[in-house]
Design a protein around this motif. Structure first.
Motif, PDB file in Angstrom:
ATOM      1  N   ARG A 281       1.002  -1.503   0.027  1.00 19.98           N
ATOM      2  CA  ARG A 281      -0.089   0.062  -0.117  1.00 19.98           C
ATOM      3  C   ARG A 281       1.235   0.996  -0.317  1.00 19.98           C
ATOM      4  O   ARG A 281       0.437   2.050  -0.647  1.00 19.98           O
ATOM      5  CB  ARG A 281      -0.907  -0.250   1.343  1.00 19.98           C
ATOM      6  N   PRO A 325      -6.565  -3.867  -5.212  1.00 18.92           N
ATOM      7  CA  PRO A 325      -7.525  -2.642  -4.302  1.00 18.92           C
ATOM      8  C   PRO A 325      -6.911  -1.546  -4.103  1.00 18.92           C
ATOM      9  O   PRO A 325      -7.777  -0.935  -3.856  1.00 18.92           O
ATOM     10  CB  PRO A 325      -7.806  -3.616  -3.174  1.00 18.92           C
ATOM     11  N   PHE A 328      -7.921   0.382  -8.284  1.00 15.11           N
ATOM     12  CA  PHE A 328      -8.468   0.197  -9.291  1.00 15.11           C
ATOM     13  C   PHE A 328      -9.555   1.674  -8.282  1.00 15.11           C
ATOM     14  O   PHE A 328     -10.442   2.107  -9.838  1.00 15.11           O
ATOM     15  CB  PHE A 328      -9.543  -0.743  -8.730  1.00 15.11           C
ATOM     16  N   PRO A 329     -10.014   1.273  -7.664  1.00 16.70           N
ATOM     17  CA  PRO A 329     -11.630   2.449  -7.567  1.00 16.70           C
ATOM     18  C   PRO A 329     -11.108   4.698  -7.709  1.00 16.70           C
ATOM     19  O   PRO A 329     -11.659   5.051  -7.965  1.00 16.70           O
ATOM     20  CB  PRO A 329     -11.419   2.630  -5.651  1.00 16.70           C
ATOM     21  N   GLU A 330      -9.472   4.116  -7.334  1.00 15.75           N
ATOM     22  CA  GLU A 330      -9.125   6.156  -8.046  1.00 15.75           C
ATOM     23  C   GLU A 330      -9.310   5.892  -9.333  1.00 15.75           C
ATOM     24  O   GLU A 330      -9.555   7.142 -10.895  1.00 15.75           O
ATOM     25  CB  GLU A 330      -7.767   6.619  -7.665  1.00 15.75           C
ATOM     26  N   LYS A 332     -10.836   4.650 -11.501  1.00 16.41           N
ATOM     27  CA  LYS A 332     -11.815   4.218 -11.487  1.00 16.41           C
ATOM     28  C   LYS A 332     -12.922   5.667 -11.647  1.00 16.41           C
ATOM     29  O   LYS A 332     -13.877   5.474 -12.402  1.00 16.41           O
ATOM     30  CB  LYS A 332     -12.761   3.492 -11.001  1.00 16.41           C
ATOM     31  N   GLN A 333     -12.970   6.050 -10.349  1.00 14.74           N
ATOM     32  CA  GLN A 333     -12.641   6.948 -10.426  1.00 14.74           C
ATOM     33  C   GLN A 333     -12.864   8.328 -11.904  1.00 14.74           C
ATOM     34  O   GLN A 333     -13.933   9.832 -12.110  1.00 14.74           O
ATOM     35  CB  GLN A 333     -13.082   8.429  -9.008  1.00 14.74           C
ATOM     36  N   ARG A 334     -11.581   7.747 -12.034  1.00 16.62           N
ATOM     37  CA  ARG A 334     -10.979   9.075 -14.008  1.00 16.62           C
ATOM     38  C   ARG A 334     -11.553   8.099 -14.812  1.00 16.62           C
ATOM     39  O   ARG A 334     -11.170   9.259 -15.665  1.00 16.62           O
ATOM     40  CB  ARG A 334      -9.465   8.635 -13.399  1.00 16.62           C
ATOM     41  N   PRO A 338     -14.021  -0.865 -16.669  1.00 12.20           N
ATOM     42  CA  PRO A 338     -13.291  -2.174 -15.581  1.00 12.20           C
ATOM     43  C   PRO A 338     -12.420  -2.927 -16.387  1.00 12.20           C
ATOM     44  O   PRO A 338     -11.715  -3.185 -15.887  1.00 12.20           O
ATOM     45  CB  PRO A 338     -14.542  -2.415 -14.927  1.00 12.20           C
ATOM     46  N   GLY A 590      -9.760  -8.468  -9.937  1.00 16.16           N
ATOM     47  CA  GLY A 590      -9.969  -7.182 -10.170  1.00 16.16           C
ATOM     48  C   GLY A 590     -11.944  -7.230  -9.801  1.00 16.16           C
ATOM     49  O   GLY A 590     -12.541  -6.069  -9.881  1.00 16.16           O
ATOM     50  N   ARG A 591     -12.623  -8.082  -9.725  1.00 18.43           N
ATOM     51  CA  ARG A 591     -14.373  -8.220  -9.373  1.00 18.43           C
ATOM     52  C   ARG A 591     -14.380  -7.604 -11.060  1.00 18.43           C
ATOM     53  O   ARG A 591     -15.579  -7.584 -10.698  1.00 18.43           O
ATOM     54  CB  ARG A 591     -15.064  -8.378  -8.111  1.00 18.43           C
TER      55      ARG A 591
END
Length: 626
Positions: A281, A325, A328-330, A332-334, A338, A590-591
């Motif tokens: 991290r 993990p 990926f969230p950041e 996706k926000q940009r 997926p 990555g689901r």
């Protein structure tokens, strides 16, 4: 990585009721009987090997028995790990073909696969007992222990796997389906026995029947790869040779007992530790502060993180699970899709296959005799070439990223994150320096990394979840057992191929390939890309490494250079749909549905192919720093 690998977050913890199939008491008891000793063996191996390093380098009083004890316990760890993997359904297998069929046929194939697994482990019980009795007359030099206590792990593991396979056969099918599966196995065995005179007259043709057709059929219906190799080898020896079947057990022992392979479970454990202790991290956060504000910047961070984390863990599943993990969230926000994220993650996993301490590199060194230290050194630059190629595609694909709300991190913030990440950044250099300076061997160095990660997690980042230690240890044993059983059965299969004279014929054919060394490299890229897709890297290396590396040497190709080309090619196959199991592992982590990523991964794989060809054409990229 198992083809049906799930995210670790979706798995029940070892020993919990959810870990038992259906929650029944017998399965829970079986889990505790196998998982807890396997987890304990991982801990004991770390302690024993690190004690050897400490006593030799710090106290200057070497422990003469540490490697011997580690070797004795290693075979028990491998077999119990294989049992755990079978109970948790984590052995490497191909599921893509069976998934295309109707549910009723999927059930029938599961029953047939379970029956084949049961038959194989039943077949090796008697030879394993004979082998145990024969090893009683051999004692270890330092501890003076009968070798039977070590090899008893094979018969113990076989009996436990037999119980699991029979229970699975009963659980997954109705009585008619179960009887039908056993009848199919019996009919095929009878057909082989009746065709014995004809098969013996085929010469090398019988190798095609057993080691191509039979293996392909078993893999296609979902039999785990290790058991597919074992069934083919046992069938070949029983039908067309007069060799005693104990040779299969002895070759399995030889393949699984090499002390250098102890690096496999220890590096897997290290990879899981760095995710749990927060090292991954903080590495990602530091790199994001450097380039996260530019278009495609987080894609560069993902590539850089995979490069650094791969150099620590050695396990691609652990690498992807540690990085995805966080980023990926950041991303996706940009505005990143997926499917695009998983395609990049998958390609970065293929790129990172040559980064030390890759389990594939360790396996190559074990089965071919190539220096592991040289392989570790030679793997860095080829991976960098692949990373640069992927970065070009990532830049083109990310040119429409929305970075309007992203500000460049001030130098003070970058400096703070660098200081925070410094203990994690040091770990790859600690591992490499320990090997280069002679402090630890390639096997022992993983324990240095483990102790370092534990201390940093406990006292620096203070991110240490004691509740996850047992599940991590069990997962280590399971993945390692799945890998090592493949190596064991593939070693037996490779021995059978060698004794048949096939290896000499293969050497003659490959030596006469048009184009000389470059033609041989081109064919090797094609062959190992296919093998990596179908068999995965480790079994392909165990089977064909001992055969093809001497050919490369005879053609004047440096073995480290050849290893890099082969590993890059297998990495592409491993992460290439529709068969590459690494691709599906990336989708699971990555689901994301494979359908969303399949079309997007090809441009990344295309530039990786170009990078592989460049590495093949320019040997200096692999051996320039040896």
């Amino acid at each position: 990585m198992a083809a049906a690998e799930r995210s670790r977050a979706e798995k029940p913890r070892a020993g919990e009721p959810g870990a038992a199939a259906g929650g029944d008491r017998f399965d829970l008891w079986l889990a505790r009987l196998t998982e807890w000793p396997a987890a304990a063996l991982v801990v004991v191996e770390v302690v024993v090997l690190f004690a050897g390093v400490f006593s030799r380098y710090v106290v200057n009083r070497p422990l003469t028995w540490s490697d011997e004890l580690a070797s004795i316990l290693f075979l028990w760890l491998a077999m119990l790990g294989a049992v755990v993997a079978l109970r948790r359904d984590e052995h490497m297998r191909l599921t893509a073909i069976a998934a295309l069929l109707a549910p009723v046929w999927q059930t029938r194939l599961r029953a047939l696969a379970a029956a084949i697994v049961a038959v194989f482990v039943l077949e090796i019980v008697v030879p394993a007992r004979t082998y145990v009795e024969a090893q009683w007359f051999i004692t270890t030099p330092a501890l003076e222990i009968h070798d039977s206590f070590r090899v008893a792990a094979i018969i113990t593991g076989a009996l436990l796997m037999l119980v699991i396979a029979v229970r699975r056969l009963i659980a997954c099918a109705s009585l008619p389906q179960m009887l039908g599966a056993l009848a199919v196995v019996g009919l095929v065995a009878g057909a082989f026995w009746l065709a014995k005179p004809w098969l013996m007259g085929l010469g090398f043709g019988n190798l095609v029947v057993f080691f191509v057709l039979l293996v392909a059929a078993c893999v296609a219906i979902g039999v785990p790869i290790a058991f597919s190799f074992g069934v083919a080898t046992m069938s070949y020896l029983a039908v067309v040779t007069r060799m005693p079947l104990t040779i299969v057990v002895s070759r399995m022992d030889e393949g699984m007992s090499g002390l250098v392979l102890l690096a496999v479970p220890l590096f897997v454990f290290l990879g899981l530790l760095i995710e749990m202790t927060g090292l991954a991290r903080v590495l990602v956060a530091f790199m994001a502060s450097l380039v996260g504000h530019v278009r495609g910047g987080l894609a560069y961070v993902l590539l850089g993180a995979m490069y650094l984390v791969s150099g620590i863990s050695g396990s691609k599943a652990a690498d992807m699970a540690a990085v995805a993990p966080v980023l990926f969230p950041e991303m996706k926000q940009r505005g990143a899709k997926p499917g695009e994220l998983v395609a990049l993650l998958s390609a970065s996993g293929a790129m990172a296959e040559t980064i030390p301490p890759s389990l594939v590199l360790i396996t190559i060194g074990s089965v071919t005799g190539v220096s592991i230290a040289a392989l570790f050194t030679g793997g860095l630059l080829p991976a960098a070439v692949g990373a640069l190629a992927l970065a070009v595609v990532a830049r083109l694909r990310g040119r429409n990223d929305d970075v309007s709300g992203i500000t460049r991190a001030p130098l003070s913030e970058v400096g703070k994150r660098f200081v925070v990440a410094l203990p994690a950044l040091i770990l790859p250099f600690v591992i490499r320096a320990s090997v280069v300076d002679g402090i630890a061997t390639a096997t022992e160095v993983s324990t240095v990394g483990i102790i370092y990660a534990l201390l940093v997690g406990l006292f620096v980042y203070r991110q240490f979840d004691w509740r996850r230690i047992l599940p991590i240890l069990v997962e280590t044993a399971s993945l390692s057992g799945a890998i090592l059983l493949i190596i064991g059965t593939a070693t037996a299969m490779a021995w059978a191929l060698t004794q048949s004279g096939f290896s000499r014929a293969l050497v003659q054919i490959m030596s006469g390939v048009p184009g000389g060394p470059m033609g041989f490299l081109v064919i090797s890229i094609l062959v190992f890309t296919i093998l990596g897709s179908v068999l995965e890297g480790i079994p392909a290396i165990v089977l064909f490494g001992p055969l093809l590396f001497p050919v490369a040497r005879a053609l004047g190709i440096n073995e480290v250079h050849y290893a890099m080309v082969v590993v890059l090619a297998m990495g592409m196959g491993l992460f290439a749909p529709p068969f590459g199991v690494g691709f599906y592992a990336a989708c699971a982590i990555g689901r994301v549905s494979p359908d969303l990523a399949m079309a997007r991964v090809w441009p990344y794989l295309a530039v990786l192919l170009a990078a592989t060809v460049l590495v093949a054409a320019v040997p200096w990229l692999s051996i320039g720093f040896l």
